[in-house]
Design a protein around this motif. Structure first.
Motif, short mmCIF file in Angstrom:
data_model
loop_
_atom_site.label_atom_id
_atom_site.label_comp_id
_atom_site.label_asym_id
_atom_site.label_seq_id
_atom_site.Cartn_x
_atom_site.Cartn_y
_atom_site.Cartn_z
N ARG A 1 0.80 -1.23 0.00
CA ARG A 1 0.00 0.00 0.00
C ARG A 1 0.83 1.27 0.00
O ARG A 1 0.41 2.31 -0.49
CB ARG A 1 -0.95 0.00 1.20
N GLY A 2 2.03 1.23 0.54
CA GLY A 2 2.86 2.42 0.60
C GLY A 2 3.71 2.64 -0.64
O GLY A 2 4.49 3.61 -0.70
N ARG A 3 3.56 1.81 -1.65
CA ARG A 3 4.36 1.94 -2.88
C ARG A 3 3.82 3.06 -3.76
O ARG A 3 2.63 3.37 -3.75
CB ARG A 3 4.32 0.62 -3.65
N ASP A 4 4.72 3.67 -4.53
CA ASP A 4 4.29 4.74 -5.45
C ASP A 4 3.41 4.18 -6.56
O ASP A 4 2.39 4.76 -6.91
CB ASP A 4 5.51 5.43 -6.06
N VAL A 5 3.84 3.06 -7.14
CA VAL A 5 3.12 2.43 -8.25
C VAL A 5 3.01 0.95 -7.96
O VAL A 5 3.99 0.31 -7.59
CB VAL A 5 3.87 2.63 -9.60
N VAL A 6 1.80 0.39 -8.14
CA VAL A 6 1.62 -1.05 -7.99
C VAL A 6 1.04 -1.61 -9.28
O VAL A 6 0.01 -1.13 -9.78
CB VAL A 6 0.68 -1.39 -6.81
N PHE A 7 1.72 -2.60 -9.84
CA PHE A 7 1.28 -3.29 -11.06
C PHE A 7 0.49 -4.54 -10.67
O PHE A 7 0.83 -5.22 -9.70
CB PHE A 7 2.48 -3.73 -11.90
N THR A 8 -0.54 -4.83 -11.45
CA THR A 8 -1.28 -6.08 -11.27
C THR A 8 -1.28 -6.84 -12.59
O THR A 8 -1.45 -6.26 -13.66
CB THR A 8 -2.73 -5.83 -10.81
N MET A 9 -1.07 -8.16 -12.49
CA MET A 9 -1.10 -9.02 -13.67
C MET A 9 -1.71 -10.34 -13.25
O MET A 9 -1.02 -11.26 -12.78
CB MET A 9 0.31 -9.22 -14.23
N VAL A 10 -3.05 -10.43 -13.35
CA VAL A 10 -3.76 -11.60 -12.85
C VAL A 10 -4.66 -12.17 -13.95
O VAL A 10 -4.82 -11.57 -15.01
CB VAL A 10 -4.59 -11.24 -11.60
N SER A 11 -5.27 -13.32 -13.66
CA SER A 11 -5.91 -14.08 -14.72
C SER A 11 -7.36 -13.70 -15.01
O SER A 11 -7.82 -13.89 -16.13
CB SER A 11 -5.85 -15.58 -14.39
N THR A 12 -8.08 -13.18 -14.03
CA THR A 12 -9.50 -12.90 -14.23
C THR A 12 -9.92 -11.60 -13.55
O THR A 12 -9.23 -11.10 -12.66
CB THR A 12 -10.39 -14.03 -13.67
N GLU A 13 -11.09 -11.11 -13.95
CA GLU A 13 -11.66 -9.93 -13.31
C GLU A 13 -11.93 -10.17 -11.83
O GLU A 13 -11.72 -9.29 -11.00
CB GLU A 13 -12.96 -9.53 -14.01
N HIS A 14 -12.38 -11.38 -11.51
CA HIS A 14 -12.67 -11.71 -10.11
C HIS A 14 -11.41 -11.62 -9.26
O HIS A 14 -11.44 -11.04 -8.15
CB HIS A 14 -13.26 -13.11 -10.02
N THR B 1 -8.18 -1.29 0.56
CA THR B 1 -9.20 -1.42 1.61
C THR B 1 -8.87 -0.73 2.92
O THR B 1 -9.70 -0.74 3.83
CB THR B 1 -9.48 -2.91 1.89
N GLU B 2 -7.71 -0.14 3.05
CA GLU B 2 -7.38 0.59 4.29
C GLU B 2 -7.52 2.08 4.04
O GLU B 2 -6.77 2.66 3.25
CB GLU B 2 -5.95 0.27 4.75
N PRO B 3 -8.49 2.74 4.69
CA PRO B 3 -8.71 4.18 4.47
C PRO B 3 -7.45 4.99 4.71
O PRO B 3 -6.72 4.79 5.69
CB PRO B 3 -9.79 4.52 5.51
N GLY B 4 -7.20 5.88 3.76
CA GLY B 4 -6.06 6.79 3.90
C GLY B 4 -4.72 6.20 3.58
O GLY B 4 -3.69 6.88 3.70
N ARG B 5 -4.69 4.95 3.15
CA ARG B 5 -3.41 4.32 2.84
C ARG B 5 -3.56 3.48 1.58
O ARG B 5 -4.12 2.38 1.59
CB ARG B 5 -2.94 3.45 4.01
N ALA B 6 -3.08 4.03 0.47
CA ALA B 6 -3.15 3.35 -0.82
C ALA B 6 -2.01 3.85 -1.69
O ALA B 6 -1.49 4.95 -1.48
CB ALA B 6 -4.50 3.63 -1.50
N PRO B 7 -1.60 3.06 -2.66
CA PRO B 7 -0.51 3.50 -3.55
C PRO B 7 -0.94 4.70 -4.38
O PRO B 7 -2.12 4.96 -4.56
CB PRO B 7 -0.25 2.28 -4.43
N GLY B 8 0.04 5.42 -4.91
CA GLY B 8 -0.27 6.58 -5.74
C GLY B 8 -0.93 6.20 -7.05
O GLY B 8 -1.84 6.89 -7.52
N THR B 9 -0.50 5.08 -7.62
CA THR B 9 -1.02 4.65 -8.92
C THR B 9 -1.13 3.13 -8.97
O THR B 9 -0.24 2.43 -8.48
CB THR B 9 -0.10 5.12 -10.07
N VAL B 10 -2.21 2.64 -9.54
CA VAL B 10 -2.35 1.22 -9.86
C VAL B 10 -2.29 1.08 -11.38
O VAL B 10 -3.00 1.79 -12.10
CB VAL B 10 -3.68 0.64 -9.34
#
Length: 336
Positions: A62-75, A89-98
């Motif tokens: 959550r504290g990262r500037d950018v987080v990449f996701t590469m997963v198999s399905t929408e679910h 899901t933690e209020p006030g703590r999320a990466p700058g960019t997904v």
């Protein structure tokens, strides 16, 4: 590289199947401060040899500037972002960019984009074209859409992962581009299967036919790097019929929504479904060749000898140039 060195963004990565592993390895090998999470930690562990850190939970990203996701399905994407213990899901703590590199529908992407915006996180859709070997050879292509300012901030990182990055504008344009791309992918795979069987039943080896095709105006990176599988009948999976079926479902839905008839895609979708229904769903989608041969009354056998895949003489970048066996796992929905 200079831009990245100056800005020094911290990056996170979620999902190390075949594609995710190879892509994350390029970032780590380029010196990016990268933390990685995968549901099965052992599949991410070899990335530590390239400088990455493997974390125990998505929350640690959550504290990262950018987080990449590469997963198999929408679910799965929804779960890692918004599910229990998810990235957002933690209020006030999320990466700058997904940055999501998976293949999902424009509708699902728009929903996640809105969820990110509510939390003050920028969202970039960045699906890719290529398989793990293409990543390792430094020839991956990416298409991105979202706020242009976000794209420009993330583009240097994307440039480390692949050879080319195309900006498709605001919103979900990248999703539609990728879905359309994978319709072509499936149609071409079926065309290769049909014509290779036609040539062989007429007395011409698959090797000779594909060698001619690859050196003609119709040859492409795709026809070249699928040639070894078609010649040797090696269906080690890089992209399965199940994943291709999912992409055809997305494409045909888009066609209906936009009022665009897709007759070739519709016919190919039925042949992809036949692969799945025949029990060959865990093999590479090149297995379309076997189904075409069977329908044509032709018994095909592996052909031996060296086959050029068109990748061996390319820049391997931060990859190894060959699959070491460390990037096992479920393939995210890119393509083969």
């Amino acid at each position: 590289m200079d831009t990245i060195a100056a800005a020094r963004p911290t990056a996170g990565w979620i999902g190390t199947g075949r594609m995710g592993f190879a892509m994350a390895r390029r970032l780590a090998g380029a010196g990016v401060d990268l933390a990685v999470w995968n549901r099965t930690a052992a599949r991410a562990a070899p990335l530590t040899e390239h400088g990455a850190t493997v974390v125990d939970s998505v929350a640690e990203l959550r504290g990262r500037d950018v987080v990449f996701t590469m997963v198999s399905t929408e679910h799965v994407l929804d779960q890692v972002l918004l599910g229990d213990g998810g990235l957002l899901t933690e209020p006030g703590r999320a990466p700058g960019t997904v940055v999501d590199c998976s293949t999902v529908s424009p509708e699902a992407s728009a929903t996640l984009r809105a969820a990110c915006a509510e939390r003050g996180t920028a969202f970039l859709a960045a699906p890719v074209s290529g398989n793990a070997k293409v990543v390792e050879a430094g020839r991956l292509s990416l298409v991105a859409s979202g706020p242009e300012a976000t794209y420009r901030q993330v583009a240097p990182l994307l440039g480390l992962i692949g050879r080319s990055v195309t900006y498709a504008g605001e919103g979900e344009g990248a999703r539609l581009v990728k879905v359309a791309h994978n319709l072509v992918l499936g149609i071409l795979a079926q065309a290769l299967a049909e014509t290779a069987v036609l040539a062989e039943k007429g007395g011409v080896s698959r090797r000779a036919y594909l060698e001619f095709l690859n050196d003609s105006v119709l040859g492409s990176a795709f026809t070249r790097y699928k040639t070894p599988a078609l010649v040797r009948l090696d269906y080690t999976p890089t992209f399965t019929p199940v994943l291709l079926r999912k992409d055809f479902d997305l494409g045909l839905t888009a066609g209906r929504d936009l009022g665009v008839p897709l007759p070739l895609a519709s016919a190919t979708a039925q042949l992809v479904q036949a692969c799945v229904s025949s029990g060959r769903e865990a093999e590479d989608f090149s297995v379309l060749l076997d189904l075409q041969a069977a329908a044509s009354g032709l018994e095909i056998k592996p052909e031996t000898g060296a086959v050029d895949d068109g990748l061996s003489d390319t820049d391997t970048g931060t990859g190894t140039g060959s699959d070491t066996g460390t990037s096992t796992g479920t393939s995210a929905s890119a393509d083969a």
